[in-house]
Design a protein around this motif. Sequence first.
Motif, PDB file in Angstrom:
ATOM      1  N   LYS A 138      12.398  75.206   7.880  1.00 30.04           N
ATOM      2  CA  LYS A 138      11.813  76.531   8.045  1.00 30.04           C
ATOM      3  C   LYS A 138      11.298  76.683   9.478  1.00 30.04           C
ATOM      4  CE  LYS A 138      10.519  77.464   3.250  1.00 30.04           C
ATOM      5  NZ  LYS A 138       9.437  77.856   2.321  1.00 30.04           N
ATOM      6  N   PHE A 139      10.957  77.891   9.833  1.00 30.92           N
ATOM      7  CA  PHE A 139      10.484  78.154  11.191  1.00 30.92           C
ATOM      8  C   PHE A 139       9.259  77.306  11.512  1.00 30.92           C
ATOM      9  CE2 PHE A 139       7.895  80.558  14.254  1.00 30.92           C
ATOM     10  CZ  PHE A 139       8.816  80.703  15.281  1.00 30.92           C
ATOM     11  N   SER A 140       8.354  77.179  10.547  1.00 27.23           N
ATOM     12  CA  SER A 140       7.115  76.429  10.780  1.00 27.23           C
ATOM     13  C   SER A 140       7.366  74.938  10.989  1.00 27.23           C
ATOM     14  CB  SER A 140       6.154  76.618   9.606  1.00 27.23           C
ATOM     15  OG  SER A 140       6.722  76.106   8.408  1.00 27.23           O
ATOM     16  N   GLN A 141       8.535  74.456  10.578  1.00 31.56           N
ATOM     17  CA  GLN A 141       8.855  73.034  10.719  1.00 31.56           C
ATOM     18  C   GLN A 141       9.536  72.718  12.061  1.00 31.56           C
ATOM     19  OE1 GLN A 141      11.044  73.089   6.901  1.00 31.56           O
ATOM     20  NE2 GLN A 141       9.747  71.372   6.273  1.00 31.56           N
ATOM     21  N   LEU A 142       9.837  73.755  12.829  1.00 26.86           N
ATOM     22  CA  LEU A 142      10.393  73.540  14.161  1.00 26.86           C
ATOM     23  C   LEU A 142       9.301  73.062  15.106  1.00 26.86           C
ATOM     24  CD1 LEU A 142      12.503  76.833  14.552  1.00 26.86           C
ATOM     25  CD2 LEU A 142      13.343  74.583  13.841  1.00 26.86           C
ATOM     26  N   THR A 143       9.690  72.343  16.130  1.00 26.12           N
ATOM     27  CA  THR A 143       8.714  71.994  17.154  1.00 26.12           C
ATOM     28  C   THR A 143       8.354  73.262  17.930  1.00 26.12           C
ATOM     29  OG1 THR A 143      10.377  71.551  18.851  1.00 26.12           O
ATOM     30  CG2 THR A 143       9.795  69.719  17.383  1.00 26.12           C
ATOM     31  N   LYS A 144       7.280  73.207  18.683  1.00 21.58           N
ATOM     32  CA  LYS A 144       6.870  74.374  19.474  1.00 21.58           C
ATOM     33  C   LYS A 144       7.975  74.785  20.449  1.00 21.58           C
ATOM     34  CE  LYS A 144       2.778  74.851  17.667  1.00 21.58           C
ATOM     35  NZ  LYS A 144       2.495  76.012  16.783  1.00 21.58           N
ATOM     36  N   ALA A 145       8.621  73.788  21.034  1.00 18.65           N
ATOM     37  CA  ALA A 145       9.695  74.089  21.986  1.00 18.65           C
ATOM     38  C   ALA A 145      10.879  74.755  21.279  1.00 18.65           C
ATOM     39  CB  ALA A 145      10.153  72.805  22.682  1.00 18.65           C
ATOM     40  N   GLN A 146      11.190  74.286  20.078  1.00 14.88           N
ATOM     41  CA  GLN A 146      12.292  74.872  19.309  1.00 14.88           C
ATOM     42  C   GLN A 146      11.961  76.291  18.856  1.00 14.88           C
ATOM     43  OE1 GLN A 146      12.621  71.859  16.315  1.00 14.88           O
ATOM     44  NE2 GLN A 146      14.010  70.582  17.529  1.00 14.88           N
ATOM     45  N   GLN A 147      10.699  76.512  18.458  1.00 14.60           N
ATOM     46  CA  GLN A 147      10.275  77.861  18.074  1.00 14.60           C
ATOM     47  C   GLN A 147      10.401  78.822  19.254  1.00 14.60           C
ATOM     48  OE1 GLN A 147       6.290  77.592  16.526  1.00 14.60           O
ATOM     49  NE2 GLN A 147       6.935  76.699  14.572  1.00 14.60           N
ATOM     50  N   LYS A 156      19.834  75.010   8.627  1.00 13.92           N
ATOM     51  CA  LYS A 156      20.158  73.729   9.260  1.00 13.92           C
ATOM     52  C   LYS A 156      19.988  73.814  10.771  1.00 13.92           C
ATOM     53  CE  LYS A 156      23.316  72.039   5.717  1.00 13.92           C
ATOM     54  NZ  LYS A 156      24.681  71.572   5.392  1.00 13.92           N
ATOM     55  N   HIS A 157      19.362  72.774  11.318  1.00 17.32           N
ATOM     56  CA  HIS A 157      19.119  72.726  12.758  1.00 17.32           C
ATOM     57  C   HIS A 157      19.758  71.468  13.329  1.00 17.32           C
ATOM     58  CE1 HIS A 157      17.137  72.659  16.638  1.00 17.32           C
ATOM     59  NE2 HIS A 157      16.590  73.837  16.396  1.00 17.32           N
ATOM     60  N   PRO A 158      20.544  71.572  14.406  1.00 20.35           N
ATOM     61  CA  PRO A 158      21.255  70.405  14.949  1.00 20.35           C
ATOM     62  C   PRO A 158      20.337  69.292  15.443  1.00 20.35           C
ATOM     63  CG  PRO A 158      21.405  72.284  16.454  1.00 20.35           C
ATOM     64  CD  PRO A 158      20.841  72.797  15.165  1.00 20.35           C
ATOM     65  N   GLU A 159      19.098  69.639  15.814  1.00 17.24           N
ATOM     66  CA  GLU A 159      18.176  68.618  16.309  1.00 17.24           C
ATOM     67  C   GLU A 159      17.312  68.024  15.194  1.00 17.24           C
ATOM     68  OE1 GLU A 159      15.943  70.241  19.543  1.00 17.24           O
ATOM     69  OE2 GLU A 159      17.734  70.923  20.617  1.00 17.24           O
ATOM     70  N   HIS A 160      17.595  68.440  13.949  1.00 17.14           N
ATOM     71  CA  HIS A 160      16.904  67.874  12.782  1.00 17.14           C
ATOM     72  C   HIS A 160      17.921  67.221  11.854  1.00 17.14           C
ATOM     73  CE1 HIS A 160      12.750  69.647  13.229  1.00 17.14           C
ATOM     74  NE2 HIS A 160      13.430  70.397  14.086  1.00 17.14           N
ATOM     75  N   SER A 161      18.897  66.528  12.458  1.00 18.05           N
ATOM     76  CA  SER A 161      19.971  65.864  11.710  1.00 18.05           C
ATOM     77  C   SER A 161      20.685  66.832  10.780  1.00 18.05           C
ATOM     78  CB  SER A 161      19.398  64.686  10.901  1.00 18.05           C
ATOM     79  OG  SER A 161      18.760  63.763  11.745  1.00 18.05           O
ATOM     80  N   ASN A 162      20.775  68.087  11.229  1.00 20.84           N
ATOM     81  CA  ASN A 162      21.401  69.157  10.447  1.00 20.84           C
ATOM     82  C   ASN A 162      20.772  69.326   9.076  1.00 20.84           C
ATOM     83  OD1 ASN A 162      23.297  70.711  11.887  1.00 20.84           O
ATOM     84  ND2 ASN A 162      24.708  68.981  11.950  1.00 20.84           N
ATOM     85  N   GLN A 163      19.487  68.992   8.987  1.00 17.38           N
ATOM     86  CA  GLN A 163      18.733  69.267   7.770  1.00 17.38           C
ATOM     87  C   GLN A 163      18.192  70.687   7.830  1.00 17.38           C
ATOM     88  OE1 GLN A 163      18.436  66.952   5.133  1.00 17.38           O
ATOM     89  NE2 GLN A 163      20.000  65.969   6.403  1.00 17.38           N
ATOM     90  N   SER A 164      17.994  71.290   6.657  1.00 16.34           N
ATOM     91  CA  SER A 164      17.460  72.651   6.613  1.00 16.34           C
ATOM     92  C   SER A 164      15.957  72.633   6.866  1.00 16.34           C
ATOM     93  CB  SER A 164      17.757  73.290   5.253  1.00 16.34           C
ATOM     94  OG  SER A 164      19.139  73.544   5.116  1.00 16.34           O
TER      95      SER A 164
END
Length: 330
Positions: free
Chosen positions: A104-113, A94-102
């Motif tokens: 994967k690493f590849s689904q993060l934005t470049k800045a988040q990665q 879960k990521h706080p900037e993705h509405s706490n949805q789960s």
Amino acid sequence: MDRVDYQSLVIQDLNNLHKADELDLSPWYQRRSVWAPAQKSYLINTIFEQKPIPALYIRHSLDLEKSKSVKEIVDGQQRTRTMLSYCNDEFSAKHPEHSNQSVKFSQLTKAQQQKFLLTSIPIGYLLGATDSDVIDIFGRINSVSKSLNGQEKRNAAYSGEMKQLCLRQASSRVSFWRNCNVFTANDIARMGEVQFVSDLIYSLINGLSSYSTANLDNMYKMYDESFPQMDVINNQLDFVFDFAASINPNKISDTVFNRQPIFFSLLYVIHTKQPLTIKKVEKAIIEIDERFNSDTNKSPEDIEFYTACSATTQGIASRRIRHSYILSFM
């Protein structure tokens, strides 16, 4: 051993060391990787939330045959494996900037990665440590679990949705616990308030029940990966605690209701008996407290309630007596 030198590495450094075969994740004294998916996701979420994680302890040595240095993970193997496997897209968190949805690493934005990979991890380098030193240190670090209480063991064993709900509800109400004098500082330090919330959740799910370590253990296990009722139970807890927080805190802190078992019963009555007004509840608290502390003119019901507050207070029989008695004043 010479000393422990504390430094830091970013997650990308660990990735690079692993790819270069300079990171030993499986020294002979270490356990195999046994973390459940929920535990892995919780660690990554902790990093996303920028909360601290325990230091990794590493023995730095030289492999003379291969002419390269090797960093041996003395403590923190599973944390390291988890960070590396997340980078390899092996699970989601879960990521706080993705509405706490789960995600994967590849689904993060470049800045988040980039932010994730540049996260600094505390490292304790064991300088000049022999095998004997390492075994001693490994044993000392991992011996702490022997003194954990039931809730601390649950907190260590599980990382999924039930644990997170209990922690979130308990930690968000620290001022409330203090104002009402229901938990001591030591209770809170030993997660007593988290166990209290866990116990309340069990009764919200199953109906009024006895306190049972086994029941709470099973609840955490059953709802570790998924808790479909989370939103419903979370809303019920918010309502009950918000209502209780509107009561004059002295009505709880200065009465018999500052005892955890009796406070539990009050909260469960608030949950089951609606609509209620703050005025009516405060009046009931005062009257019950006066009767409880009176030495004369006790009715059979008063005596039964007093007994249910004084012995085997966590059993279902005592809880039912307290529930019916408090309810009768509402």
